[in-house]
Design an enzyme around this catalytic site. Structure first.
Site, short mmCIF file in Angstrom:
data_model
loop_
_atom_site.label_atom_id
_atom_site.label_comp_id
_atom_site.label_asym_id
_atom_site.label_seq_id
_atom_site.Cartn_x
_atom_site.Cartn_y
_atom_site.Cartn_z
N ARG A 296 2.57 11.25 -3.64
CA ARG A 296 2.31 11.37 -2.20
C ARG A 296 3.58 11.53 -1.38
O ARG A 296 3.92 10.67 -0.57
CB ARG A 296 1.53 10.15 -1.68
CG ARG A 296 0.21 9.95 -2.36
CD ARG A 296 -0.61 8.89 -1.66
NE ARG A 296 -1.91 8.75 -2.32
CZ ARG A 296 -2.82 7.86 -1.97
NH1 ARG A 296 -2.59 7.05 -0.97
NH2 ARG A 296 -3.97 7.81 -2.61
N ASP B 27 1.62 6.24 6.79
CA ASP B 27 0.29 6.87 6.84
C ASP B 27 0.09 7.49 8.22
O ASP B 27 0.32 6.84 9.23
CB ASP B 27 -0.82 5.83 6.64
CG ASP B 27 -1.02 5.48 5.17
OD1 ASP B 27 -0.17 5.86 4.34
OD2 ASP B 27 -2.02 4.82 4.86
N ASP C 278 0.85 -1.19 0.00
CA ASP C 278 0.00 0.00 0.00
C ASP C 278 0.88 1.24 0.00
O ASP C 278 1.32 1.69 -1.04
CB ASP C 278 -0.97 -0.03 1.19
CG ASP C 278 -1.99 1.09 1.08
OD1 ASP C 278 -2.47 1.34 -0.04
OD2 ASP C 278 -2.29 1.73 2.10
#
Ligand SMILES: *[C@@H]1O[C@H](CO)[C@@H](O)[C@H](O)[C@H]1NC(C)=O
Length: 383
Positions: free
Chosen positions: A266, A214, A210
């Site tokens: 990101r 995060d 993924d």
């Protein structure tokens, strides 16, 4: 004497300075020798005895995590990982999970030797835990990885986390030392969920299913420094979903990291909240480097953005989720753009300041020093 990181010639140069200026701080010594270490590193790395004084590092953090002094001092337990095996429900003493999840007191975790740890389930790290991989080669790889869930005052240092995979729901030792049910987990290297006062320094994160890092669900007061992020599509997410309004209070410092090669997007992607992104090296991207939605604020300060040869030259990306038009505050101050990189700043508006308090604040260096300040990002190699 074992010397980590500092080449012998430099070590003797430093020793000479120590002998002749024994009352100088290490910071000053490292400047004298032209090491050009960043403020975090020069707080502990020039000390050849750092292994003896490991916990001194807790005073070296800057940015929103502040100083990690709650992780040291009286009643600190020193725990050594001797066993690379993992049992997610009934962890054995000597394993990483026993130290990080079962022990509830203030604990400083080190590793007896080089280790490859394949976690059977996400490792849920308890409050007041330091994981310190300095001096050895610790890999957490090829299955479940790290998670900070409803916990505070945590340091993750000098660990390689890679090839992380999603996990089916199941039972696992929780951060309070009790077995809890844990839902489906995406394959992230490090995932913060409702976490605060977290310092993530000098780790190497790559190749996960993924993302790499995060910061979600009301997490705040986070410093992400000196890490090396590479070979990844989705690198760093700040703010998990558009609807999670509590992330408006999210504050994250991203400093002295090296992004790339082979990172796509990101770095970070931010929703709500505020990020101070300073003195990082961006070695290309494919789609974009910094993006966001849901009225995020971001101050990009004195980074080096090296645009990719092919792909987008533009650093930023904005997603509109609101028919009335989203508002972004994306500002660039003192950044260096190479290879025709460009940064679409928000027109008008004020550059949002980090408003650091005394223990969080640090001097952002001129971007022309970023290559040297990020040269030893990721896990440090030792002689
Ligand atoms: C974040 O840090 C600030 C400054 O130290 C503090 O006032 C605030 O309570 C912290 N927030 C959380 C959720 O810990």
């Amino acid at each position: 004497m074992m010397v980590c990181i500092i080449p012998p010639r430099l070590f003797w140069a430093i020793m000479m300075v120590v002998l002749f200026n024994s009352n100088l701080s290490f910071a000053k010594q490292s400047k004298i020798n032209g090491l050009k270490m960043n403020v975090i590193d020069r707080c502990w790395r020039p000390n050849p005895e750092w292994r003896t004084y490991r916990s001194q590092m807790a005073t070296c953090s800057v940015g929103y995590a502040g100083k990690m002094t709650n992780n040291i001092g009286k009643n600190l337990i020193h725990y050594t990982v001797t066993d690379p095996s993992d049992d997610p429900i009934n962890p054995k003493p000597g394993t990483l999970r026993y130290g990080a999840s079962v022990i509830q007191d203030k604990v400083w975790i080190t590793f007896e030797k080089d280790m490859y740890i394949k976690l059977e389930k996400s490792l849920l790290i308890s409050s007041f835990t330091t994981i310190d991989g300095r001096g050895v080669n610790v890999n957490i790889a090829n299955n479940a990885c790290l998670m900070i869930f409803k916990a505070t005052n945590i340091i993750i240092h000098s660990i390689r986390v890679h090839h992380c995979k999603p996990q089916a729901p199941g039972f696992v030792m929780g951060p309070e030392g009790k077995v809890i049910p844990l839902g489906q987990v995406d394959g992230d290297a490090i995932r913060l969920v409702t976490a605060s006062k977290i310092w993530i320094d000098h780790n190497t994160l790559n190749d996960c299913q993924d993302g790499l890092l995060d910061v979600t669900r009301g997490s705040t007061n986070v410093t992400i420094s000196n890490n090396w992020f590479r070979n990844q599509d989705k690198v760093m997410l700040l703010g998990h979903d558009d609807g999670y309004i509590r992330d408006q209070n999210m504050k994250v410092t991203v400093v002295y990291n090296h992004f790339g090669p082979n990172c796509n997007q990101r770095m970070p992607r931010i929703r709500h909240g505020y990020a101070h992104v300073a003195n990082n090296l961006y070695q290309g991207w494919l789609q974009y480097a910094i993006g966001g939605s849901m009225k995020p604020s971001l101050k990009s300060e004195a980074n080096i953005f090296i645009a990719p040869r092919t792909g987008s030259k533009e650093v930023t990306w904005r997603k509109s989720t609101d028919k009335n038009g989203d508002r972004w505050e994306f500002h660039s101050v003192g950044d260096i753009f190479e290879n025709r990189a460009s940064f679409a700043v928000t027109k008008g508006g004020r550059v949002p300041k980090p408003n650091y308090n005394k223990e969080q604040s640090f001097k952002v260096a001129d971007a022309k020093f970023v290559r040297s300040l990020t040269r030893s990002s990721g896990v440090l190699r030792c002689d």
